[in-house]
Design an enzyme around this catalytic site. Structure first.
Site, PDB file in Angstrom:
ATOM      1  N   VAL A   1       1.011   9.893  -5.885  1.00  0.00           N
ATOM      2  CA  VAL A   1       1.086  11.286  -5.322  1.00  0.00           C
ATOM      3  C   VAL A   1       2.706  11.578  -5.836  1.00  0.00           C
ATOM      4  CG1 VAL A   1       1.178  12.994  -3.711  1.00  0.00           C
ATOM      5  CG2 VAL A   1      -0.407  11.142  -3.563  1.00  0.00           C
TER       6      VAL A   1
ATOM      7  N   HIS B   1       0.620   4.326  -2.516  1.00  0.00           N
ATOM      8  CA  HIS B   1       0.229   5.838  -2.040  1.00  0.00           C
ATOM      9  C   HIS B   1       1.608   6.527  -2.579  1.00  0.00           C
ATOM     10  CE1 HIS B   1      -3.010   5.186   1.285  1.00  0.00           C
ATOM     11  NE2 HIS B   1      -2.885   4.067   0.285  1.00  0.00           N
ATOM     12  N   ASP B   2       2.659   6.083  -2.808  1.00  0.00           N
ATOM     13  CA  ASP B   2       3.793   6.890  -3.150  1.00  0.00           C
ATOM     14  C   ASP B   2       3.517   7.194  -4.719  1.00  0.00           C
ATOM     15  OD1 ASP B   2       6.390   8.008  -3.133  1.00  0.00           O
ATOM     16  OD2 ASP B   2       7.263   6.300  -4.118  1.00  0.00           O
TER      17      ASP B   2
ATOM     18  N   HIS C   1      -6.187  -5.775  -2.359  1.00  0.00           N
ATOM     19  CA  HIS C   1      -7.109  -5.800  -1.180  1.00  0.00           C
ATOM     20  C   HIS C   1      -7.423  -7.082  -0.815  1.00  0.00           C
ATOM     21  CE1 HIS C   1      -8.856  -1.181  -1.660  1.00  0.00           C
ATOM     22  NE2 HIS C   1      -7.730  -1.280  -1.419  1.00  0.00           N
TER      23      HIS C   1
ATOM     24  N   ARG D   1       0.792  -1.048   0.161  1.00  0.00           N
ATOM     25  CA  ARG D   1      -0.245   0.035   0.033  1.00  0.00           C
ATOM     26  C   ARG D   1       1.012   1.198  -0.029  1.00  0.00           C
ATOM     27  NH1 ARG D   1      -2.945   1.811   4.849  1.00  0.00           N
ATOM     28  NH2 ARG D   1      -4.499   3.400   4.288  1.00  0.00           N
TER      29      ARG D   1
ATOM     30  N   ASN E   1      -2.736   8.430   5.009  1.00  0.00           N
ATOM     31  CA  ASN E   1      -1.592   7.545   5.044  1.00  0.00           C
ATOM     32  C   ASN E   1      -0.904   7.463   6.469  1.00  0.00           C
ATOM     33  OD1 ASN E   1      -0.714   7.619   2.479  1.00  0.00           O
ATOM     34  ND2 ASN E   1       0.214   9.610   2.370  1.00  0.00           N
TER      35      ASN E   1
END
Length: 328
Positions: free
Chosen positions: A74, A70-71, A196, A66, A98
Site C-alpha cells: 500500500v 502490508h506496508d 505463511h 507481515r 491490519n
C-alpha cells in the site's frame, strides 16, 4: 475477447509498465551501506535491538515480516502502515486486515535506539525493512542484503488497504494481477506466499471455507476434508478470537513445510490453495514440497529484495520521521 475487454487489458498492461518504470527509477536510489557515513552503526543497532525482542518472543517474527509486506503493498515501502490515525484521516493501521498486526513496539524501540545514535538520519521505512529481515534470519530463515535509502511517506489512508492488499479470500487471477501491479511476477507470488510458514491466523480469515463456502452451509471442496474436521475443532462458527497455526508443528520456524501443506490441500487460506490453480505457482509448490525446499531460501531472499523496492520514496521525497507513528 470484445473490443472493450481488449482496450481494458491494454490499458492495464500499460499502467503496470508505468508503475514498474517508476518503481525501478526510485529503487535506483537505494544502495547497500547507505548509512555507512551518516550513521555507521545503524544496521548493528537495529539488529541488536531486534534480537532483544525476538530472542524472548520468536513469534514476533511473523507479524513483523507481515507488517513489511502490508506496508510495501500500500503506497510502496514508505512506512505508511506505521502511522497513527488523526482527527482528519483514518490510517492504514486501523483497516481490518491490519488490526491483527503487532510488533509496533519493536519498531518504536529500534527507532529510539537509532535516534539516540544519530538523530533524524534513518527512516522508519528502512527500519521496518531491516527488522523484517533480521527477524526472519533469527528464527533460522534466510538472510538477505537490504539496499537502503527509503524515505518515509506522509500519507496513510485506510481505504487504500482494501484496494491494494491481497486478501486471504483472493483467487489466483486476483493475486497475479495485484502482484503484477507492484512489479512482482508469478514466481514472486509463489515464493512470498511461503512467508505463511510462520505465524498464526484468527479463525475469521478462513472459517467461510469450513462452514459456509458458497452460502449453502457447505465446505470448500479444494481443502482436504480431514483437515477441515481438525480446523472445525479449533474454530467454531463466528469465532473471532481463537488462533490457528498457519504451518502446524513448525509455525515458529522458517522452513519449507508450508509448501508440503499446500500440496496436500491443507493451505489455510483460499489464497494459499489458489497456488494450485496456476501451472507456474503449482509447479513451484510441488518443487519445494518434493525437494525439502531446495531453492526456497535463495528465492525468498531475492523476492524480498524486489518487494522491498516497491514504490519507494528516495532523495528529497517524503521525510525522515522522528517518531514512526507520527509525521513530523
Amino acid at each position: 475477447m470484445g473490443i472493450l475487454q481488449k482496450l481494458l487489458s491494454f490499458l492495464f498492461s500499460q499502467l503496470i509498465l508505468v508503475l514498474m518504470v517508476s518503481n525501478h527509477n526510485n529503487a535506483m536510489g537505494l544502495k547497500l551501506g547507505y548509512y555507512h557515513k551518516t550513521c555507521p552503526n545503524a544496521e548493528s543497532i537495529i539488529s541488536k535491538t531486534t534480537y532483544r525482542f525476538i530472542s524472548r518472543a520468536p513469534t514476533l517474527a511473523a507479524p513483523l515480516l507481515r507488517m513489511h509486506f502490508h506496508d510495501c503493498f500500500v503506497r510502496g515501502c514508505d512506512g505508511s502502515v506505521l502511522l497513527n490515525s488523526t482527527k482528519t484521516s483514518i490510517s492504514e493501521k486501523d483497516a481490518i486486515p491490519n488490526q491483527s498486526l503487532r510488533g509496533y513496539h519493536v519498531i518504536d524501540a529500534v527507532k529510539s535506539a537509532v535516534e539516540e545514535a544519530c538523530s533524524g538520519v534513518v527512516s522508519c521505512a528502512d527500519i521496518l525493512a531491516l527488522v523484517a529481515r533480521d527477524s526472519v534470519s533469527m528464527i533460522h530463515g534466510p538472510y538477505w542484503k537490504v539496499p537502503l535509502g527509503r524515505r518515509d511517506g506522509r500519507v496513510s489512508i485506510l481505504n487504500e488497504v482494501f484496494a491494494e492488499l491481497p486478501a486471504p479470500f483472493a483467487n489466483i487471477t486476483q493475486l497475479k494481477q495485484m502482484f503484477a501491479a507492484k512489479g512482482l511476477n508469478t514466481k514472486d507470488l509463489a515464493v512470498l506466499s511461503g512467508g505463511h510458514t510462520i505465524g498464526t491466523s484468527h479463525c475469521l480469515g478462513f472459517t467461510n471455507r469450513l462452514y459456509n463456502f458458497t452460502g449453502k452451509g457447505d465446505t470448500d471442496p479444494s481443502m482436504d476434508p480431514n483437515y477441515i474436521v481438525k480446523l472445525k475443532q479449533k474454530c467454531k462458527p463466528r469465532d473471532t478470537t481463537a488462533l490457528v497455526e498457519m504451518d502446524p508443528g513448525s509455525f515458529k520456524t522458517f522452513d519449507e513445510a508450508y509448501y508440503t501443506l499446500v500440496a496436500k490441500r491443507r493451505g489455510l487460506f483460499q489464497s494459499d490453495s489458489a497456488l494450485l490453480d496456476d501451472p507456474e505457482t503449482k509447479a513451484y509448490v510441488i518443487l519445494q514440497a518434493s525437494t525439502h525446499g531446495s531453492t526456497f531460501a535463495k528465492d525468498f531472499s531475492e523476492s524480498m529484495v524486489k518487494m522491498g523496492q516497491v514504490g519507494v520514496l528516495t532523495g528529497n521525497q517524503g521525510e525522515i520521521r522522528k517518531h514512526c507513528a507520527l509525521v513530523n
